[in-house]
Design a protein around this motif. Structure first.
Motif, PDB file in Angstrom:
ATOM      1  N   LEU A 176       4.635   3.691 -12.209  1.00 58.59           N
ATOM      2  CA  LEU A 176       3.388   4.094 -11.273  1.00 58.59           C
ATOM      3  C   LEU A 176       2.898   5.065 -11.737  1.00 58.59           C
ATOM      4  O   LEU A 176       3.548   6.411 -11.727  1.00 58.59           O
ATOM      5  CB  LEU A 176       4.209   4.195  -9.917  1.00 58.59           C
ATOM      6  N   GLU A 177       1.776   5.194 -12.070  1.00 56.24           N
ATOM      7  CA  GLU A 177       0.731   6.266 -12.577  1.00 56.24           C
ATOM      8  C   GLU A 177      -0.482   6.163 -11.669  1.00 56.24           C
ATOM      9  O   GLU A 177      -1.086   5.380 -11.318  1.00 56.24           O
ATOM     10  CB  GLU A 177       0.383   6.058 -13.940  1.00 56.24           C
ATOM     11  N   HIS A 178      -0.980   7.496 -11.166  1.00 59.06           N
ATOM     12  CA  HIS A 178      -2.137   7.756 -10.383  1.00 59.06           C
ATOM     13  C   HIS A 178      -3.045   8.369 -11.531  1.00 59.06           C
ATOM     14  O   HIS A 178      -2.757   9.309 -11.928  1.00 59.06           O
ATOM     15  CB  HIS A 178      -1.729   8.332  -9.260  1.00 59.06           C
ATOM     16  N   GLU A 179      -4.364   8.100 -11.208  1.00 57.69           N
ATOM     17  CA  GLU A 179      -5.499   8.756 -12.045  1.00 57.69           C
ATOM     18  C   GLU A 179      -5.694  10.051 -11.127  1.00 57.69           C
ATOM     19  O   GLU A 179      -5.712  10.008 -10.107  1.00 57.69           O
ATOM     20  CB  GLU A 179      -6.760   7.965 -11.816  1.00 57.69           C
ATOM     21  N   LEU A 180      -6.022  10.916 -12.189  1.00 54.73           N
ATOM     22  CA  LEU A 180      -6.231  12.450 -11.537  1.00 54.73           C
ATOM     23  C   LEU A 180      -7.723  12.589 -11.515  1.00 54.73           C
ATOM     24  O   LEU A 180      -8.474  13.367 -12.104  1.00 54.73           O
ATOM     25  CB  LEU A 180      -5.656  13.417 -12.526  1.00 54.73           C
ATOM     26  N   LYS A 189       3.773   9.477  -5.094  1.00 55.56           N
ATOM     27  CA  LYS A 189       3.617  10.083  -6.491  1.00 55.56           C
ATOM     28  C   LYS A 189       5.198  10.697  -6.896  1.00 55.56           C
ATOM     29  O   LYS A 189       5.896  11.074  -5.812  1.00 55.56           O
ATOM     30  CB  LYS A 189       2.598  11.322  -6.194  1.00 55.56           C
ATOM     31  N   GLU A 239       0.845  -1.138  -0.009  1.00 54.13           N
ATOM     32  CA  GLU A 239       0.083   0.156  -0.183  1.00 54.13           C
ATOM     33  C   GLU A 239       0.742   0.979   0.102  1.00 54.13           C
ATOM     34  O   GLU A 239       0.639   1.934  -0.730  1.00 54.13           O
ATOM     35  CB  GLU A 239      -0.874  -0.087   1.209  1.00 54.13           C
ATOM     36  N   ASP A 241       6.367  13.457  -4.601  1.00 51.45           N
ATOM     37  CA  ASP A 241       6.842  13.098  -3.220  1.00 51.45           C
ATOM     38  C   ASP A 241       8.452  13.319  -3.243  1.00 51.45           C
ATOM     39  O   ASP A 241       8.834  13.271  -2.189  1.00 51.45           O
ATOM     40  CB  ASP A 241       6.430  11.756  -2.688  1.00 51.45           C
ATOM     41  N   LEU A 285       2.831   1.784  -3.539  1.00 48.42           N
ATOM     42  CA  LEU A 285       2.015   2.072  -4.658  1.00 48.42           C
ATOM     43  C   LEU A 285       1.334   3.524  -4.286  1.00 48.42           C
ATOM     44  O   LEU A 285       0.676   3.949  -5.166  1.00 48.42           O
ATOM     45  CB  LEU A 285       1.021   1.159  -4.867  1.00 48.42           C
ATOM     46  N   SER A 286       1.451   4.140  -3.432  1.00 51.75           N
ATOM     47  CA  SER A 286       0.709   5.138  -2.942  1.00 51.75           C
ATOM     48  C   SER A 286       2.047   6.587  -3.295  1.00 51.75           C
ATOM     49  O   SER A 286       1.104   7.608  -3.325  1.00 51.75           O
ATOM     50  CB  SER A 286       0.575   5.542  -1.447  1.00 51.75           C
TER      51      SER A 286
END
Length: 68
Positions: free
Chosen positions: A57-61, A31, A25, A34, A28-29
């Motif tokens: 590692l990509e985060h949805e906006l 960004k 967790e 950071d 994968l958190s």
């Protein structure tokens, strides 16, 4: 046991390990914001047999407004 390696990438310095641990967790958190001077983050997943996976590692906006 899985080990997660987070690599920070920038065009000037290349790749650098910024996290190594077993907490999925947390791993994968992360960004790019950071870390200083980070253009992208990559994940490597390792277990007893060696590297089993790697990806960007990509985060949805989700809260970003859609521009038209």
């Amino acid at each position: 046991m899985k080990i997660f390696v987070i690599l920070s990438f920038n065009e000037e310095d290349g790749m650098e390990n910024v996290y190594v641990g077993t907490d999925e967790e947390k791993a994968l958190s992360f960004k790019p914001e950071d870390f200083d001077n980070c253009d992208a983050l990559f994940v490597e997943i390792w277990d007893e047999s060696g590297k089993t996976d790697d990806f960007r590692l990509e985060h949805e906006l989700a809260n970003e407004p859609v521009s038209e």
